[in-house]
Design an enzyme around this catalytic site. Structure first.
Site, PDB file in Angstrom:
ATOM      1  N   ASP A  85      23.337 -14.807  15.490  1.00  0.00           N
ATOM      2  CA  ASP A  85      23.152 -13.968  14.297  1.00  0.00           C
ATOM      3  C   ASP A  85      23.009 -12.518  14.736  1.00  0.00           C
ATOM      4  O   ASP A  85      21.904 -11.970  14.780  1.00  0.00           O
ATOM      5  CB  ASP A  85      21.902 -14.407  13.529  1.00  0.00           C
ATOM      6  N   ARG A  93      19.313  -8.984  18.844  1.00  0.00           N
ATOM      7  CA  ARG A  93      18.777 -10.262  19.320  1.00  0.00           C
ATOM      8  C   ARG A  93      18.540 -10.300  20.822  1.00  0.00           C
ATOM      9  O   ARG A  93      17.660 -11.026  21.287  1.00  0.00           O
ATOM     10  CB  ARG A  93      19.748 -11.398  18.955  1.00  0.00           C
ATOM     11  N   HIS A 202      14.946 -20.000   3.455  1.00  0.00           N
ATOM     12  CA  HIS A 202      14.330 -20.612   4.633  1.00  0.00           C
ATOM     13  C   HIS A 202      13.109 -21.438   4.228  1.00  0.00           C
ATOM     14  O   HIS A 202      12.696 -22.348   4.947  1.00  0.00           O
ATOM     15  CB  HIS A 202      13.894 -19.545   5.639  1.00  0.00           C
ATOM     16  N   ASP A 274      24.693 -23.070   6.397  1.00  0.00           N
ATOM     17  CA  ASP A 274      23.533 -22.377   6.940  1.00  0.00           C
ATOM     18  C   ASP A 274      22.682 -23.429   7.652  1.00  0.00           C
ATOM     19  O   ASP A 274      22.929 -24.640   7.547  1.00  0.00           O
ATOM     20  CB  ASP A 274      22.746 -21.693   5.814  1.00  0.00           C
TER      21      ASP A 274
END
Length: 530
Positions: A85, A93, A202, A274
């Site tokens: 991501d 990241r 999430h 996802d």
């Protein structure tokens, strides 16, 4: 690749549809999320014996990731898709690489100069792809093409390019075109649009209550543009969309994946879910059922199922029982095989990371999206003032340490530092010193709000009414900036930056204090790009 899409067994083809989470660190003792990241022994077994299709990485520096990706590829019988991501560049990241401001910074620039913003978006895509290849990543899970027209969105927020389908379409299309300069996969997410929600998928299942006409007008155009721009994959969202499917979330809805994405929009590339460990989908059914329903709906790749062995066995049994057509699995594997052919060309030269020109592009985007008022800040006596830094989650604030500009520059000017987690703000009201207020705040997954709750709002307002604040710097969310502007003194020195990284801090504080002295330049120019 030595094997073509015809030569694998049914179980091997299904395994190629599975992408698991893996630590970007080399050693087991470095694993940060043991519930999601397998040990090296387990991961090696999955890759060698099950023939999994790929991994998604988090953690580790950019240089360490080069070795990690090579290690993972050496364990695999069939070359892996290695995803991350990296919506804001690999430095977001993996420290060491280029870290861009959030995409919404480009949306702000677009309002003033659309051509400049498009040029930046293309550069952002190109540099992200270039550096991804350099460290071993071949699948960029970006761009976000959601239209963030809900300021209370806790999870998309500034990850989106903007609040209108026109802006998002233009900039995400430019990003994709830029990334196509290198053989990496791109991803438009989160289909059919996660921007107009106030719930984090999430944690729970959000719902889009809009009718078909509204969805076609606002949510779908950026996906249509991404497809026209040649995006390689589309990630589905854990969203309830009653206008299209009253019963199932988009991730496992045949009407949405096959009907809307494949048939109406004509997308022929990879469809990826996802993460299947997210609360928005795990509350709907068991992991076994979710895996089967996602494939039935038309997904080619299942991202982060709870247990890859369970997912493979469940899908295999569904094929054998006739619930899933064998031909569908073969079609998914053919699309995966074609994608791997694109990105696994070993003849490509390895480019460099964090080139000086890339850092200059970041600097330009930060400067062109910076917002200021009532500058410079002139403090009567800095040695009696505090540098109050408020962070959403201080334990995960990798952009702050004793030498980063938000701390080092005010300290050099004489301020005394105080760093506070946003969950413990009450203590700041006990201190009556004049205050430079620096706030690091943006929407993030798993938090459940967009950065301001009723308690933090009340404390900020109390601090303002006491007339202690001598200047404000906000890093991250323009929605937080808008809230502050409604009640603070309109003569208060203020700087807003979309970025939170060190470059953003240096640029913001240089503007706040008009720091053009030779002493400042000698101390900070080399490190922070002036």
């Amino acid at each position: 690749m030595s094997k073509d899409w015809h030569s694998l067994s049914l179980k091997e083809q299904i395994a190629q549809m599975i992408v698991v989470r893996a630590s970007g660190y080399l050693f087991d003792h470095q694993i940060r999320y043991p519930a999601w990241e397998a040990s090296n022994a387990q991961l090696q077994q999955w890759l060698q014996e099950l023939n999994l299709g790929g991994v998604i990485l988090l953690g580790g520096s950019s240089i360490e990731l080069q070795k990690r990706c090579g290690q993972l590829q050496s364990w695999a019988n069939i070359p892996l898709l290695i995803a991350a991501d990296i919506e804001e560049g690999i430095g977001q990241r993996f420290p060491g690489g280029t870290w861009f401001p959030p995409p919404m910074a480009l949306g702000a620039i677009y309002q003033q100069d659309s051509q400049l913003a498009l040029k930046y978006a293309a550069k952002m895509g190109r540099i992200t792809a270039q550096e991804a290849i350099a460290i071993g990543i071949n699948w960029i899970l970006a761009p976000v093409v959601d239209v963030n027209n809900n300021p209370d969105n806790p999870v998309i927020n500034i990850r989106a390019f903007g609040e209108s389908p026109q802006v998002v379409s233009a900039l995400s299309g430019a990003f994709i075109q830029g990334a196509k300069s290198y053989p990496v996969l791109t991803t438009a997410k989160h289909f059919p649009g996660h921007g107009d929600t106030a719930t984090d998928s999430h944690l729970e299942l959000p719902s889009l209550p809009h009718d078909d006409a509204r969805l076609a007008r606002i949510e779908l155009p950026p996906f249509q543009k991404a497809i026209a721009s040649g995006v390689d994959s589309v990630m589905t969202a854990h969203l309830s969309i009653p206008a299209w499917d009253r019963d199932k979330p988009a991730t496992i809805s045949t009407e949405i994946v096959r009907g809307k994405l494949r048939q109406e929009l004509g997308f022929s590339g990879l469809v990826v879910t996802d993460a299947l460990i997210m609360g928005g989908i795990t509350q709907y059914a068991s992991p076994e059922e979710i895996a089967v329903m996602a494939v039935e709906a038309g997904s080619d790749i299942l991202l982060m199922p709870d247990d890859p062995e369970v997912a493979i066995r469940s899908i295999y049994d569904a094929v054998k029982s006739g619930c899933i057509n064998r031909e569908q699995i073969e079609q998914s594997w053919e699309r995966i095989w074609q994608a791997k052919q694109k990105v696994l060309d070993e003849s490509n030269t390895i480019p460099e990371i964090s080139a000086p020109q890339s850092r200059l592009t970041v600097k330009s985007i930060l400067q062109d999206s910076l917002q200021t008022a009532n500058l410079p800040l002139i403090s009567a006596n800095k040695s009696e003032s505090r540098n109050l830094i408020i962070v959403d989650d201080i334990l995960n604030a990798g952009y702050l340490d004793i030498n980063t500009p938000a701390i080092a520059i005010p300290q050099q000017l004489g301020y005394q530092r105080q760093i506070v987690d946003s969950s413990t703000l009450d203590c700041i009201l006990l201190d009556s010193r004049p205050t430079l207020l620096q706030i690091f705040i943006r929407g993030n997954p798993f938090r459940g709000n967009a950065g301001l709750n009723s308690n933090t709002r009340q404390i900020y307002q109390q601090l303002a009414t006491k007339n202690q604040i001598e200047g404000i710097v906000i890093y991250g969310s323009p929605y937080v900036l808008s809230w502050f502007e409604d009640f603070i003194d309109n003569k208060l020195p203020l700087v807003f930056s979309y970025g939170q990284m060190e470059q953003a801090q240096a640029i913001a504080l240089k503007a706040l204090y008009n720091l053009d002295s030779e002493a400042f330049k000698s101390n900070f120019q080399q490190n922070f790009g002036f």
